[in-house]
Motif scaffolding. Structure first.
Motif, short mmCIF file in Angstrom:
data_model
loop_
_atom_site.label_atom_id
_atom_site.label_comp_id
_atom_site.label_asym_id
_atom_site.label_seq_id
_atom_site.Cartn_x
_atom_site.Cartn_y
_atom_site.Cartn_z
N THR A 1 -69.41 -8.02 -12.31
CA THR A 1 -69.17 -6.62 -11.94
C THR A 1 -68.83 -6.51 -10.46
O THR A 1 -69.13 -7.40 -9.66
CB THR A 1 -70.41 -5.76 -12.23
OG1 THR A 1 -71.46 -6.17 -11.35
CG2 THR A 1 -70.87 -5.88 -13.67
N ALA A 2 -68.20 -5.41 -10.11
CA ALA A 2 -67.87 -5.15 -8.70
C ALA A 2 -69.14 -5.11 -7.86
O ALA A 2 -69.17 -5.59 -6.73
CB ALA A 2 -67.10 -3.84 -8.58
N HIS A 3 -70.20 -4.55 -8.42
CA HIS A 3 -71.48 -4.50 -7.71
C HIS A 3 -72.00 -5.91 -7.41
O HIS A 3 -72.47 -6.18 -6.31
CB HIS A 3 -72.51 -3.71 -8.52
CG HIS A 3 -73.87 -3.72 -7.91
ND1 HIS A 3 -74.17 -3.02 -6.77
CD2 HIS A 3 -75.00 -4.37 -8.27
CE1 HIS A 3 -75.44 -3.24 -6.45
NE2 HIS A 3 -75.96 -4.05 -7.35
N GLU A 4 -71.94 -6.80 -8.38
CA GLU A 4 -72.39 -8.17 -8.17
C GLU A 4 -71.54 -8.89 -7.13
O GLU A 4 -72.07 -9.62 -6.28
CB GLU A 4 -72.35 -8.96 -9.49
CG GLU A 4 -73.41 -8.52 -10.48
CD GLU A 4 -73.23 -9.16 -11.84
OE1 GLU A 4 -74.26 -9.52 -12.44
OE2 GLU A 4 -72.07 -9.31 -12.30
N HIS B 1 -69.95 -7.51 -4.64
CA HIS B 1 -70.32 -6.94 -3.35
C HIS B 1 -71.69 -7.44 -2.90
O HIS B 1 -71.88 -7.82 -1.74
CB HIS B 1 -70.32 -5.41 -3.42
CG HIS B 1 -70.71 -4.76 -2.14
ND1 HIS B 1 -69.88 -4.71 -1.05
CD2 HIS B 1 -71.86 -4.17 -1.77
CE1 HIS B 1 -70.50 -4.11 -0.06
NE2 HIS B 1 -71.71 -3.77 -0.47
N LEU B 2 -72.63 -7.46 -3.80
CA LEU B 2 -73.99 -7.86 -3.48
C LEU B 2 -74.07 -9.30 -2.98
O LEU B 2 -74.74 -9.59 -2.00
CB LEU B 2 -74.88 -7.69 -4.73
CG LEU B 2 -76.36 -8.04 -4.59
CD1 LEU B 2 -77.03 -7.06 -3.63
CD2 LEU B 2 -77.03 -7.97 -5.96
#
Length: 100
Positions: A17-20, A22-23
């Motif tokens: 995911t985009a969140h992963e 970024h994280l």
């Protein structure tokens, strides 16, 4: 042929995911500020950030600075095609540690 379960290759999930992304992979503000202070254009900024992120990741895997050095390559300037000095890598990692 050997099944994938019996090899040294890990399995990764198919979608990140985009969140992963970024994280785990986005540089911090401190890292961006540090790199911006050492560069004069956006291309060099990106190169500095990638080198710093790679050096930090290799150190987390237990590499020494001397073992990290061959993995980094200077792409432009007078030292194009060479590795950064051990001192430069050490200084970058110390600055990173001081800010985190």
């Amino acid at each position: 042929m050997t099944s994938i379960e019996r090899t040294a290759y890990p399995r990764f999930k198919r979608l990140i995911t985009a969140h992963e992304l970024h994280l785990f992979f986005a540089p911090s503000r401190d890292e961006v500020e540090w790199a911006a202070g050492r560069t004069d254009c956006d291309e060099h900024l990106l190169a500095q950030l990638l080198a710093l992120i790679q050096a930090v990741a290799l150190r987390k895997q237990g590499f020494t600075i001397r073992q990290i050095q061959p993995h980094l390559l200077i792409k432009e300037g007078k030292r194009k095609g060479k590795n950064p000095s051990v001192g430069a890598i050490s200084q970058a990692l110390q600055a990173h540690d001081a800010e985190n």
